[in-house]
Structures are given as C-alpha cells and as structure tokens.
Design a protein around this motif. Structure first.
Motif, PDB file in Angstrom:
ATOM      1  N   ALA A  40     -15.085  30.958 -42.049  1.00 20.26           N
ATOM      2  CA  ALA A  40     -13.660  30.743 -42.287  1.00 20.26           C
ATOM      3  C   ALA A  40     -12.895  30.600 -40.976  1.00 20.26           C
ATOM      4  N   ALA A  41     -13.262  31.397 -39.974  1.00 16.62           N
ATOM      5  CA  ALA A  41     -12.578  31.325 -38.678  1.00 16.62           C
ATOM      6  C   ALA A  41     -12.815  29.976 -38.004  1.00 16.62           C
ATOM      7  N   ILE A  42     -14.029  29.477 -38.045  1.00 13.96           N
ATOM      8  CA  ILE A  42     -14.327  28.165 -37.464  1.00 13.96           C
ATOM      9  C   ILE A  42     -13.506  27.086 -38.161  1.00 13.96           C
ATOM     10  N   TYR A  43     -13.482  27.136 -39.490  1.00 13.62           N
ATOM     11  CA  TYR A  43     -12.685  26.183 -40.257  1.00 13.62           C
ATOM     12  C   TYR A  43     -11.205  26.319 -39.885  1.00 13.62           C
ATOM     13  N   GLY A  44     -10.715  27.563 -39.825  1.00 13.28           N
ATOM     14  CA  GLY A  44      -9.310  27.799 -39.500  1.00 13.28           C
ATOM     15  C   GLY A  44      -8.926  27.310 -38.117  1.00 13.28           C
ATOM     16  N   TYR A  52      -6.887  30.680 -30.909  1.00 12.62           N
ATOM     17  CA  TYR A  52      -6.398  32.048 -31.010  1.00 12.62           C
ATOM     18  C   TYR A  52      -5.866  32.296 -32.421  1.00 12.62           C
ATOM     19  N   ILE A  53      -6.741  32.709 -33.300  1.00  7.71           N
ATOM     20  CA  ILE A  53      -6.340  33.102 -34.650  1.00  7.71           C
ATOM     21  C   ILE A  53      -6.977  34.460 -34.931  1.00  7.71           C
ATOM     22  N   VAL A  54      -6.338  35.223 -35.797  1.00  7.11           N
ATOM     23  CA  VAL A  54      -6.863  36.533 -36.166  1.00  7.11           C
ATOM     24  C   VAL A  54      -6.911  36.644 -37.686  1.00  7.11           C
ATOM     25  N   ALA A 113      -2.130  32.340 -36.686  1.00  4.34           N
ATOM     26  CA  ALA A 113      -2.199  31.774 -35.336  1.00  4.34           C
ATOM     27  C   ALA A 113      -1.412  32.691 -34.415  1.00  4.34           C
ATOM     28  N   VAL A 114      -1.987  32.972 -33.245  1.00  3.07           N
ATOM     29  CA  VAL A 114      -1.333  33.865 -32.284  1.00  3.07           C
ATOM     30  C   VAL A 114      -1.396  33.274 -30.876  1.00  3.07           C
ATOM     31  N   THR A 115      -0.534  33.801 -30.025  1.00  2.78           N
ATOM     32  CA  THR A 115      -0.595  33.450 -28.604  1.00  2.78           C
ATOM     33  C   THR A 115      -1.700  34.285 -27.964  1.00  2.78           C
ATOM     34  N   GLN A 116      -1.991  34.027 -26.690  1.00  2.00           N
ATOM     35  CA  GLN A 116      -2.984  34.818 -25.985  1.00  2.00           C
ATOM     36  C   GLN A 116      -2.571  36.285 -25.905  1.00  2.00           C
TER      37      GLN A 116
END
Length: 123
Positions: A40-44, A52-54, A113-116
């Motif tokens: 899911a993370a790769i797709y996202g 940078y997603i959590v 989605a997040v910043t660093q």
C-alpha cells in the motif's frame, strides 16, 4: 474527497517461507500486515508523488483463508478515498499458482503526505 478508482494496480508478489509461519504452520498474521502495508505504501507513494507518507490508519483486516508454506501471494491496490492530505487504499491479497486462486485477505490503509519534518502536506 475525490471519487475512488475501480482499477486494481499490481504491487507485488511474495512466496511464503518457513520463517513466515506461525505455530499452526500457516502464515503469521503480523507478516501479512507488514507485506500489505508495504504494498500500500509503494502504491501510495506513486499516487501521491511524495516519498514522505505515513500510515495513519489500517481498517479491519479480514483473513478469509489460511495461507500455507510455499503459497505465492499477489498484492493488488486501488485508491478508494482521496483527501486533501490523505489517500485511502484498499489492498487485496490473493493466492496464485495454486488449484484455488482465492482472495485470502483484505484491508484499507490510510496514508498522509508529510514534509520531511513530519507536518501534513496537501498533495
């Protein structure tokens, strides 16, 4: 919130090894969660165009059938909800290369989605 996608995207395959088994000699549930979260993370990341997603939330994981040694699993993903800073992805896991190709597990994963620095970010 934007509409969902009906199209499933292939995100990978895994073969179940001895190290993946629980005492009942079926796939350990935690290993399945790890693999689904990774798919899911790769797709996202690809959909949101942001590395940078959590993971914010994982819905109920429904295990429909046991997974056994040497089963080959296929992971497919699709977007089901698109928010300003988030994306919810449905993950479906099926067995392949067996007499019964069947869905063995499903769940939804919501990513932000997040910043660093870890602050939420519109995508």
């Amino acid at each position: 919130i934007k509409p969902s996608s009906k199209k499933w995207i292939f995100e990978g395959r895994r073969v179940v090894t001895y190290a993946d088994l629980n005492p009942q000699h079926t796939l350990f549930g935690g290993k399945m969660v790890q693999w689904m979260d990774e798919a899911a993370a790769i797709y996202g990341i690809c959909q949101m165009k942001n590395k940078y997603i959590v993971t914010l939330r994982i819905t109920e994981l429904l295990f429909k059938h046991p997974v056994h040694l040497h089963d080959v699993l296929e992971f497919r993903c699709r977007s089901i909800r698109r928010g300003r800073t988030s994306l919810t992805i449905e993950v479906k896991v099926t067995t392949i290369l067996s007499k019964k190709n069947q869905t063995v597990c499903t769940a939804e994963f919501q990513f932000v989605a997040v910043t660093q620095q870890g602050k939420s970010l519109p995508w």
